[in-house]
Design an enzyme around this catalytic site. Sequence first.
Site, PDB file in Angstrom:
ATOM      1  N   LYS A 156      17.425  21.153 -12.108  1.00 56.53           N
ATOM      2  CA  LYS A 156      16.623  19.955 -12.311  1.00 56.53           C
ATOM      3  C   LYS A 156      17.354  18.825 -13.035  1.00 56.53           C
ATOM      4  O   LYS A 156      18.114  19.054 -13.968  1.00 56.53           O
ATOM      5  CB  LYS A 156      15.376  20.291 -13.127  1.00 56.53           C
ATOM      6  CG  LYS A 156      14.360  21.103 -12.359  1.00 56.53           C
ATOM      7  CD  LYS A 156      13.608  20.275 -11.344  1.00 56.53           C
ATOM      8  CE  LYS A 156      12.450  19.568 -12.000  1.00 56.53           C
ATOM      9  NZ  LYS A 156      11.676  18.788 -11.038  1.00 56.53           N
TER      10      LYS A 156
ATOM     11  N   HIS B 205       0.833  -1.223   0.000  1.00 56.50           N
ATOM     12  CA  HIS B 205       0.000   0.000   0.000  1.00 56.50           C
ATOM     13  C   HIS B 205       0.861   1.263   0.000  1.00 56.50           C
ATOM     14  O   HIS B 205       0.438   2.300   0.513  1.00 56.50           O
ATOM     15  CB  HIS B 205      -0.934   0.032   1.213  1.00 56.50           C
ATOM     16  CG  HIS B 205      -1.750  -1.205   1.394  1.00 56.50           C
ATOM     17  ND1 HIS B 205      -3.005  -1.365   0.857  1.00 56.50           N
ATOM     18  CD2 HIS B 205      -1.454  -2.376   2.020  1.00 56.50           C
ATOM     19  CE1 HIS B 205      -3.465  -2.570   1.171  1.00 56.50           C
ATOM     20  NE2 HIS B 205      -2.529  -3.211   1.869  1.00 56.50           N
TER      21      HIS B 205
ATOM     22  N   GLU C 101       9.748   8.056 -17.026  1.00 56.63           N
ATOM     23  CA  GLU C 101       8.381   8.553 -17.266  1.00 56.63           C
ATOM     24  C   GLU C 101       7.874   8.145 -18.646  1.00 56.63           C
ATOM     25  O   GLU C 101       6.701   7.816 -18.820  1.00 56.63           O
ATOM     26  CB  GLU C 101       8.353  10.072 -17.120  1.00 56.63           C
ATOM     27  CG  GLU C 101       8.577  10.511 -15.676  1.00 56.63           C
ATOM     28  CD  GLU C 101       8.842  12.003 -15.567  1.00 56.63           C
ATOM     29  OE1 GLU C 101       8.212  12.644 -14.747  1.00 56.63           O
ATOM     30  OE2 GLU C 101       9.679  12.535 -16.314  1.00 56.63           O
TER      31      GLU C 101
ATOM     32  N   SER D   1      15.836  20.718 -17.171  1.00 55.83           N
ATOM     33  CA  SER D   1      14.673  21.584 -17.364  1.00 55.83           C
ATOM     34  C   SER D   1      15.135  22.846 -18.070  1.00 55.83           C
ATOM     35  O   SER D   1      16.242  23.328 -17.842  1.00 55.83           O
ATOM     36  CB  SER D   1      14.073  21.933 -16.005  1.00 55.83           C
ATOM     37  OG  SER D   1      13.369  23.159 -16.080  1.00 55.83           O
TER      38      SER D   1
END
Length: 475
Positions: free
Chosen positions: A282, A155, A289, A276
Amino acid sequence: MALWGGRFAQGPADSVAALSRSTHFDWVLAPYDIRVNIAHVRSLRASSILSEGDAEKIQVTLVALGEEISAGSFAPIESDEDVHAAIERGLTERLGALGGAFRAGRSRNDLVVTDFKLYLLDHLIEIGAALTLLIEEFNAKADEYKDAIAPGFTHLQHAQPINFGLELAKHSQALLRDQSRIRDWIARNSISPLGAGALAGSALVPQPQNSASELGFESVHANSIDAVSDRDFVTEALFILASIGIHLSRIGEEYTLWSTTEFGWARLDDAFSTGSSIMPQKKNPDIAELARGKSGRLVGNLTSVLTMLKGLPFAYNRDLQEDKEPTFDSVRTLLTLLPALTGMVSTTSFNREVMASGSIKGHALATEIADFLARGGTPFARAHEISGECVRLAESLGKDVHELSDQELQSIDPGLTPDIRLTLSASGAVSSRTSIGGTSTESLIKQIHLLNQRNQADIEFFDRKRSDFLEMIHV
Ligand code: ARG
């Protein structure tokens, strides 16, 4: 060039030709189409439909056309309806009327299925081989981290401490199931549709066994209508590709999560992360992804073909042409994604200290207390309750359960003697789980050994299939 027209007073309207044309996507079938046509010409020769000399001429021209296609000097033109028509045009341009002789006794209906099966076999072998490289990386990383302790979650909440190698090895297990699906696909679909003709079989090629074995198929279709209607080999392949995609998406999600500042477990290599355009600090897990995101189109492509097939009448219907683009897309997607993801996995390093320090937070050792009591003869339901009381006490004192003193533990149950300290630690908890597939280093080493063996068998399998395929396709 039109493959039909005799019974029409005029050619198709421009809008119809535009709708009908498929060369912008089915051109990737050209090498297979050449090879299947060569096998068919040999069948026509064997049944004396073509003379030795004509068969030889057509065959030599098909080989030369194949070379031009791979060099890019022969390509489809506007008036070619599909890859099959373009190749026949090429042949007719080179041989005159003889160029149209080779399609006796077969139809585009059995041709296109045969081409497509060979395309899928070729590319599933390639995807299988690419997967062995990813599995190899996961096996190696599992070995590297076979004694690193990390929190294990259910969970997404701390559950029990685990060996981080176990987390990595689980991906090899899932991907090996996909490998066995590819192997099953190859075994089940080695059936040649050639000779089924339009739907009723061929009057000119009575022995389709010859072209089948020449093309590397193990057997010939048993029913000519089924042979031209069946697209199970497509939907099965699309399911396998979607299943791989789903596995990669879950891997992508883990690496994304593990590389957050909050987790701080994973350090992605510069070459396998992105920056970025506005925030200079970043470093983003875009590969992970994209792995997560691309699963959407892989599932969509499967759904698209299944939906096209639902309720479709048997034998050939033009709807069937819609089986190709989704399939080509799924194949291309995985062949682009797999090498990048493999690179990311092989170059990511993990912070052992951070993972270990989090591993016993959130009362993750509560199960050890229950197991300790159960080993001493307390019924587990009771042991579970006692352990729960320990958690409640620890929480009221603002500690984790393993931080309770000996006296505090004894105050809850006299059976909680100081011996409990042997397993009331992350390493104690991990090393005690020696069951098959369990989290102890001892169990994990055995698991990794078997993973390496299975992957080695797959490497050899796909190597063998690749060389058989190359031998077949190069006449
Ligand atoms: N291009 C078609 C396909 O991809 C094959 C041609 C069969 N067409 C036909 N009208 N019988 O499915």
